[in-house]
Design a protein around this motif. Structure first.
Motif, mmCIF file in Angstrom:
data_model
loop_
_atom_site.group_PDB
_atom_site.id
_atom_site.type_symbol
_atom_site.label_atom_id
_atom_site.label_comp_id
_atom_site.label_asym_id
_atom_site.label_seq_id
_atom_site.Cartn_x
_atom_site.Cartn_y
_atom_site.Cartn_z
ATOM 1 N N ASN A 168 0.827 -1.203 0.000
ATOM 2 C CA ASN A 168 0.000 0.000 0.000
ATOM 3 C C ASN A 168 0.863 1.256 0.000
ATOM 4 N N MET A 169 2.156 1.105 -0.179
ATOM 5 C CA MET A 169 3.062 2.252 -0.252
ATOM 6 C C MET A 169 2.795 3.019 -1.547
ATOM 7 N N THR A 170 2.990 4.324 -1.509
ATOM 8 C CA THR A 170 2.687 5.160 -2.671
ATOM 9 C C THR A 170 3.935 5.640 -3.404
ATOM 10 N N VAL A 171 5.107 5.168 -3.013
ATOM 11 C CA VAL A 171 6.344 5.591 -3.678
ATOM 12 C C VAL A 171 6.506 4.839 -4.994
ATOM 13 N N SER A 172 7.532 5.186 -5.750
ATOM 14 C CA SER A 172 7.759 4.570 -7.059
ATOM 15 C C SER A 172 8.035 3.075 -6.900
ATOM 16 N N PRO A 173 7.748 2.276 -7.933
ATOM 17 C CA PRO A 173 7.983 0.831 -7.842
ATOM 18 C C PRO A 173 9.425 0.468 -7.481
ATOM 19 N N LYS A 174 10.389 1.193 -8.007
ATOM 20 C CA LYS A 174 11.788 0.904 -7.709
ATOM 21 C C LYS A 174 12.078 1.114 -6.221
ATOM 22 N N ASN A 175 11.524 2.182 -5.640
ATOM 23 C CA ASN A 175 11.739 2.448 -4.216
ATOM 24 C C ASN A 175 11.008 1.454 -3.325
ATOM 25 N N VAL A 176 9.868 0.936 -3.774
ATOM 26 C CA VAL A 176 9.162 -0.108 -3.017
ATOM 27 C C VAL A 176 10.032 -1.351 -2.934
ATOM 28 N N VAL A 177 10.595 -1.763 -4.062
ATOM 29 C CA VAL A 177 11.449 -2.952 -4.087
ATOM 30 C C VAL A 177 12.684 -2.732 -3.226
ATOM 31 N N ARG A 178 13.299 -1.571 -3.325
ATOM 32 C CA ARG A 178 14.485 -1.258 -2.519
ATOM 33 C C ARG A 178 14.155 -1.323 -1.021
ATOM 34 N N PHE A 179 12.999 -0.760 -0.620
ATOM 35 C CA PHE A 179 12.600 -0.772 0.777
ATOM 36 C C PHE A 179 12.417 -2.196 1.286
ATOM 37 N N TYR A 180 11.700 -3.034 0.550
ATOM 38 C CA TYR A 180 11.445 -4.393 1.011
ATOM 39 C C TYR A 180 12.705 -5.250 1.002
ATOM 40 N N PHE A 181 13.605 -5.020 0.044
ATOM 41 C CA PHE A 181 14.851 -5.774 0.032
ATOM 42 C C PHE A 181 15.729 -5.389 1.216
#
Length: 149
Positions: free
Chosen positions: A62-75
């Motif tokens: 449900n994060m609203t940041v860019s897809p690349k930043n979502v992946v970076r955050f979860y990794f």
């Protein structure tokens, strides 16, 4: 979900760059049968150099940041969980043997000191091929095998 990602991968596949690694980040709405509503799904599409097919990593968020930043955050989150698992399994940071707070604080501080010494030793003293090993592996390779010899 796989079909949606595959159709996106087919659109971004560049046949002229098959010898290069390709990474693309996309998002789409998806509703699983058990979900009450559609959710945002971020997909990381990665094709290693020389490979024909993409490898997909899906994250429902449900994060609203860019897809690349979502992946970076979860990794990064997964990386931190690996550090916690290393502390628990390699240094027994999850087992406090006393009922006294001060005793447990001291034990945890000693375990963290050992953890930091391990990281220092790994970075400065070990060859490159052994640096990524976990504490259990290092313990068995360096201590247990040497003890048997």
């Amino acid at each position: 979900m796989q079909k949606a990602a595959q159709s996106m991968a087919d659109q971004v596949l560049n046949p002229d760059k098959l010898h290069e690694r390709q990474v693309h980040y996309r998002e789409f709405q998806y509703q699983a049968d058990s979900w009450s509503r559609a959710r945002r799904v971020v997909v990381k599409m990665e094709r290693p150099a020389g490979e024909l097919l993409f490898q997909f990593t899906f994250i429902a968020t449900n994060m609203t940041v860019s897809p690349k930043n979502v992946v970076r955050f979860y990794f990064q989150r997964g990386h931190m969980e690996n550090f916690i698992k290393e502390a628990k399994n390699g240094f027994a940071c999850d087992k406090m043997s006393s009922t006294g707070f001060e005793t447990n604080v001291m034990k945890l501080q000693l375990a963290m000191l050992a953890y930091n010494f391990n990281n220092w030793f790994r970075r400065l003293c070990l060859p490159e091929r052994m640096k990524p090993n976990r504490m259990e592996t290092l313990r068995s390779k360096l201590v247990k095998i040497a003890g048997k010899l």
